[in-house]
Design a protein around this motif. Structure first.
Motif, PDB file in Angstrom:
ATOM      1  N   TRP A 163       9.468 -12.915  23.209  1.00  0.00           N
ATOM      2  CA  TRP A 163       8.820 -14.276  24.344  1.00  0.00           C
ATOM      3  C   TRP A 163       9.873 -13.671  25.378  1.00  0.00           C
ATOM      4  CZ3 TRP A 163       5.370 -17.151  26.143  1.00  0.00           C
ATOM      5  CH2 TRP A 163       5.229 -17.565  26.961  1.00  0.00           C
ATOM      6  N   HIS A 166       8.439 -10.503  27.648  1.00  0.00           N
ATOM      7  CA  HIS A 166       7.461 -10.545  27.856  1.00  0.00           C
ATOM      8  C   HIS A 166       6.474  -9.882  26.882  1.00  0.00           C
ATOM      9  CE1 HIS A 166       7.987 -11.390  32.664  1.00  0.00           C
ATOM     10  NE2 HIS A 166       8.645 -12.309  31.725  1.00  0.00           N
ATOM     11  N   LEU A 201       4.161 -19.659  21.328  1.00  0.00           N
ATOM     12  CA  LEU A 201       3.932 -18.600  22.195  1.00  0.00           C
ATOM     13  C   LEU A 201       3.310 -17.404  22.050  1.00  0.00           C
ATOM     14  CD1 LEU A 201       7.913 -18.994  21.350  1.00  0.00           C
ATOM     15  CD2 LEU A 201       7.272 -20.280  23.265  1.00  0.00           C
ATOM     16  N   GLY A 205       1.616 -15.788  25.072  1.00  0.00           N
ATOM     17  CA  GLY A 205       1.535 -13.877  25.810  1.00  0.00           C
ATOM     18  C   GLY A 205       0.656 -13.357  25.198  1.00  0.00           C
ATOM     19  N   TRP A 210       0.743 -10.376  27.063  1.00  0.00           N
ATOM     20  CA  TRP A 210       2.087  -9.438  26.437  1.00  0.00           C
ATOM     21  C   TRP A 210       1.812  -8.496  25.276  1.00  0.00           C
ATOM     22  CZ3 TRP A 210       5.557 -13.553  27.968  1.00  0.00           C
ATOM     23  CH2 TRP A 210       5.647 -13.643  29.079  1.00  0.00           C
TER      24      TRP A 210
END
Length: 227
Positions: A163, A166, A201, A205, A210
């Motif tokens: 996380w 990125h 998360l 993401g 990401w």
């Protein structure tokens, strides 16, 4: 794991005579596990431009157990759980890392790591060798609340590092956000609260680009070790 001879680190500077045999064995083991600091993982550090090593990973897990035990769905003994996370990766000194999405490499993983456990823990006095092997087996089998929480920390820690990076190893070719969710779902076996946070998360993401959206592969060849 190579079949070639593996000299002990202590042989470089042998201990002098006069040290009790039991203590000598314990010190030999403690010197030997210095090798854990050389085993690199795929997870990126937050504070430096390099990958973390297994010793750093194990220390981080011990801190996580200490701080996050209150989120365990079942009562856990914190001290025992810390022991589990501190020793769980020691076998990688001899067995090495096994890529998470490399099905071929995973075929003999259990055999390699079991042999590595016998070899490494065998340096200790018999009672401690048996005790450490039992702890290692407990972690692998996740048969206790402590082992399940330890495994949850093992999955949550690289999630946090990725996380902060990125995406980090989430960006590995062939790995999708669904693959990450599938591999991290084990967190929920020990803590519904931590899995809810972890899932948040991962979802965010993916939203930020990401990680790749799409169906999970489960057998990709990207060679990522920890996601």
């Amino acid at each position: 794991m190579s079949d070639a001879p593996h000299p002990l680190l202590v042989d470089r500077t042998p201990f002098p005579d006069g040290i009790d045999a039991r203590l000598r064995a314990q010190l030999t083991f403690l010197v030997e596990i210095d090798r854990l600091k050389t085993i690199l993982r795929q997870s990126p550090l937050v504070a430096a431009e390099r990958r973390e090593n297994d010793a750093e990973h194990s220390w981080h897990l011990a801190m996580m157990v200490t701080l996050l035990a209150e989120y365990a769905d079942e009562p856990i003994h914190v001290g025992r759980t810390v022991q589990l996370v501190l020793l769980h990766d020691l076998v990688e000194i001899h067995a090495g890392d096994t890529p998470l999405y490399d099905a071929e490499a995973g075929v003999d993983q259990a055999e390699r790591e079991s042999a590595a456990a016998d070899k490494l823990f065998g340096l200790l006095p018999k009672d401690q060798a048996r005790w450490m092997r039992e702890l290692w087996d407990e972690f692998e089998e996740r048969r206790t609340p402590e082992a399940r929480f330890a495994k949850a920390m093992d999955r949550l820690q690289p999630l946090l590092l990725n996380w902060m990076a990125h995406g980090g190893t989430w960006r590995t070719p062939g790995v999708t956000a669904d693959d990450v969710r599938a591999r991290k779902a084990v967190i929920g076996d020990a803590s519904s609260a931590l899995w809810a946070a972890g899932r948040r998360l991962i979802d965010e993401g993916e939203r930020r680009g990401w990680s790749r959206s799409g169906g999970g592969s489960g057998s990709g060849s990207g060679g990522v070790e920890q996601v």
